[in-house]
Motif scaffolding. Structure first.
Motif, mmCIF file in Angstrom:
data_model
loop_
_atom_site.group_PDB
_atom_site.id
_atom_site.type_symbol
_atom_site.label_atom_id
_atom_site.label_comp_id
_atom_site.label_asym_id
_atom_site.label_seq_id
_atom_site.Cartn_x
_atom_site.Cartn_y
_atom_site.Cartn_z
ATOM 1 N N LEU A 1 -4.765 2.693 2.333
ATOM 2 C CA LEU A 1 -4.561 3.298 3.344
ATOM 3 C C LEU A 1 -4.453 4.994 2.927
ATOM 4 O O LEU A 1 -3.605 5.186 1.818
ATOM 5 N N ILE A 2 -5.120 5.988 3.429
ATOM 6 C CA ILE A 2 -5.079 7.171 2.687
ATOM 7 C C ILE A 2 -4.617 8.222 3.878
ATOM 8 O O ILE A 2 -4.730 8.183 4.802
ATOM 9 N N ASN A 3 -3.718 9.339 3.369
ATOM 10 C CA ASN A 3 -3.266 10.269 3.967
ATOM 11 C C ASN A 3 -4.336 11.631 4.028
ATOM 12 O O ASN A 3 -4.374 12.178 2.970
ATOM 13 N N HIS B 1 0.865 -1.269 0.031
ATOM 14 C CA HIS B 1 0.057 0.137 0.237
ATOM 15 C C HIS B 1 0.730 1.259 -0.136
ATOM 16 O O HIS B 1 0.588 2.251 0.288
ATOM 17 N N SER B 2 2.122 1.159 -0.248
ATOM 18 C CA SER B 2 3.026 2.239 -0.355
ATOM 19 C C SER B 2 2.519 3.505 -1.493
ATOM 20 O O SER B 2 1.866 3.017 -2.485
ATOM 21 N N LYS B 3 2.655 4.334 -0.962
ATOM 22 C CA LYS B 3 2.189 5.686 -1.889
ATOM 23 C C LYS B 3 2.630 5.721 -3.366
ATOM 24 O O LYS B 3 2.105 6.553 -3.993
ATOM 25 N N THR B 4 3.717 4.924 -3.422
ATOM 26 C CA THR B 4 4.605 5.084 -4.609
ATOM 27 C C THR B 4 4.542 3.909 -5.369
ATOM 28 O O THR B 4 4.799 3.619 -6.587
ATOM 29 N N ILE B 5 3.537 2.870 -5.069
ATOM 30 C CA ILE B 5 3.208 1.638 -5.673
ATOM 31 C C ILE B 5 1.626 1.367 -5.840
ATOM 32 O O ILE B 5 0.910 1.541 -4.964
ATOM 33 N N PHE B 6 1.476 1.365 -7.225
ATOM 34 C CA PHE B 6 -0.200 0.896 -7.432
ATOM 35 C C PHE B 6 -0.393 -0.623 -7.574
ATOM 36 O O PHE B 6 -0.090 -0.782 -8.849
ATOM 37 N N PRO B 7 -0.741 -1.325 -6.772
ATOM 38 C CA PRO B 7 -1.086 -2.561 -7.099
ATOM 39 C C PRO B 7 -2.297 -2.965 -8.171
ATOM 40 O O PRO B 7 -2.824 -1.894 -8.260
ATOM 41 N N GLU B 8 -2.439 -4.183 -8.299
ATOM 42 C CA GLU B 8 -3.767 -4.456 -9.060
ATOM 43 C C GLU B 8 -4.831 -4.231 -8.172
ATOM 44 O O GLU B 8 -4.945 -5.371 -7.102
ATOM 45 N N LEU C 1 -5.821 22.045 21.295
ATOM 46 C CA LEU C 1 -5.023 21.381 20.270
ATOM 47 C C LEU C 1 -4.922 22.227 18.844
ATOM 48 O O LEU C 1 -5.712 22.850 18.546
ATOM 49 N N SER C 2 -3.795 22.265 18.339
ATOM 50 C CA SER C 2 -3.399 23.151 17.390
ATOM 51 C C SER C 2 -3.228 22.266 16.142
ATOM 52 O O SER C 2 -3.327 22.853 14.922
ATOM 53 N N ALA C 3 -2.621 21.166 16.312
ATOM 54 C CA ALA C 3 -2.469 20.287 15.260
ATOM 55 C C ALA C 3 -2.256 18.775 15.598
ATOM 56 O O ALA C 3 -2.023 18.522 16.852
ATOM 57 N N LEU C 4 -2.752 17.877 14.830
ATOM 58 C CA LEU C 4 -2.616 16.425 15.099
ATOM 59 C C LEU C 4 -2.540 15.682 13.670
ATOM 60 O O LEU C 4 -3.485 15.951 12.752
ATOM 61 N N THR C 5 -1.702 14.475 14.030
ATOM 62 C CA THR C 5 -1.679 13.626 12.573
ATOM 63 C C THR C 5 -1.611 12.306 13.415
ATOM 64 O O THR C 5 -1.109 11.911 14.144
ATOM 65 N N ARG C 6 -2.525 11.260 12.825
ATOM 66 C CA ARG C 6 -2.659 9.986 13.064
ATOM 67 C C ARG C 6 -1.461 9.225 12.299
ATOM 68 O O ARG C 6 -1.496 9.175 11.157
ATOM 69 N N THR C 7 -0.493 8.824 12.919
ATOM 70 C CA THR C 7 0.558 8.158 12.261
ATOM 71 C C THR C 7 0.446 6.601 12.370
ATOM 72 O O THR C 7 1.119 5.804 11.177
ATOM 73 N N ARG C 8 -0.419 5.833 13.093
ATOM 74 C CA ARG C 8 -0.487 4.422 13.008
ATOM 75 C C ARG C 8 -1.984 4.021 13.352
ATOM 76 O O ARG C 8 -2.434 4.705 14.273
ATOM 77 N N LEU D 1 1.147 5.169 8.632
ATOM 78 C CA LEU D 1 1.225 6.684 7.635
ATOM 79 C C LEU D 1 1.965 6.663 6.376
ATOM 80 O O LEU D 1 1.921 7.195 5.220
ATOM 81 N N GLN D 2 3.397 6.237 6.701
ATOM 82 C CA GLN D 2 4.416 6.308 5.815
ATOM 83 C C GLN D 2 3.875 5.236 4.476
ATOM 84 O O GLN D 2 4.504 5.522 3.433
ATOM 85 N N ASN D 3 2.989 4.508 4.548
ATOM 86 C CA ASN D 3 2.806 3.717 3.588
ATOM 87 C C ASN D 3 1.247 3.958 2.762
ATOM 88 O O ASN D 3 0.756 3.334 1.996
#
Length: 250
Positions: free
Chosen positions: A26-28, A9-16, A210-217, A223-225
């Motif tokens: 997995l979406i950012n 699910h890496s953002k640089t790879i598009f599987p079939e 809260l001024s900023a929030l990112t879900r990383t896992r 998230l990196q994928n």
């Protein structure tokens, strides 16, 4: 999920993709997008296929990061993915409060920061690690009598909030540059980071929002994928165009 499966699910790879059988995407999530905005964008990109698309765990519009989408038959497993442990990084502002506990509303109270120091801030995290209790924010998507709290809050209505029990295995302060404080937190399903930040300010006899929030896992999903919405939509549309072209030639 293995590392190899996650890499698919890496953002640089598009599987079939096989969306009818079921895909986990997995979406950012972009800033100021609702989780339903993302679902709608992906669903529209899959037309003319009429598929179920749903997300596993809402992110507030002002939050970014990992949003899990399920399609087709995999939507039956949404509750399983939603129940998994989450990890976030974020920034809180000490010395003030807002009605929504974040930047959606204006600061309504201010507090002096003179009495605060780094040691006090680091020590205050201890009370928020383990099994804790919290109330959801009045400006939240929780439903009361079939209506979401933020709808009632925007009408100026007060609603009795129900106390909930959540678990926070890890809560660490990663940077202090008052009034900003950065943090990393690992928590169970249903934890409201905005509520935790507000309570953290109270624990310091101060205020915080809260001024900023990112879900990383989310569970073992990182998230990196994740795909960027724009990249995935462009890919899906190009695939649709190509299939239409090939069909016209057959």
């Amino acid at each position: 999920m293995t590392d190899q499966e996650s890499d698919i699910h890496s953002k640089t790879i598009f599987p079939e993709f096989n969306f009818a059988e079921g895909e986990l995407l997995l979406i950012n999530k972009p800033y100021k997008w609702t989780s339903f905005d993302v679902v709608g964008k992906i669903r529209n990109s899959l037309k003319p296929l009429k598929l179920k698309v749903g997300h596993a765990g809402t992110l507030d519009p002002l939050a970014t990061g990992l949003l899990i989408l399920c399609t087709g038959k995999l939507t039956k497993q949404i509750d399983t993915f939603q129940a998994q442990e989450k990890e976030y990084t974020g920034t809180m502002i000490l010395g003030g409060t807002t009605p929504s506990f974040d930047l959606e509303t204006e600061v309504d109270k201010q507090f002096p920061l003179d009495g605060l120091n780094d040691e006090m801030i680091f020590k205050a995290t201890a009370a928020f690690i383990g099994d804790i209790q919290q109330y959801p924010p009045a400006h939240s998507a929780v439903k009361v009598n079939g209506e979401r709290l933020y709808v009632k809050a925007r009408r100026g209505e007060e609603t009795e909030l129900r106390l909930r029990f959540v678990t926070v295995p890890e809560f660490e302060i990663t940077r202090i540059a008052l009034p900003e404080v950065d943090f990393r937190i690992v928590c169970s399903k249903g934890t409201y980071i905005r509520s935790l930040v507000s309570d953290f300010g109270k624990a310091l006899n101060n205020g915080a929002y809260l001024s900023a929030l990112t879900r990383t896992r989310n569970g073992n999903f990182l998230l990196q994928n994740a795909f960027e919405v724009s990249d995935l939509v462009a890919h899906l549309r190009s695939e649709r165009v190509e299939k239409t072209r090939l069909a016209s030639l057959s």
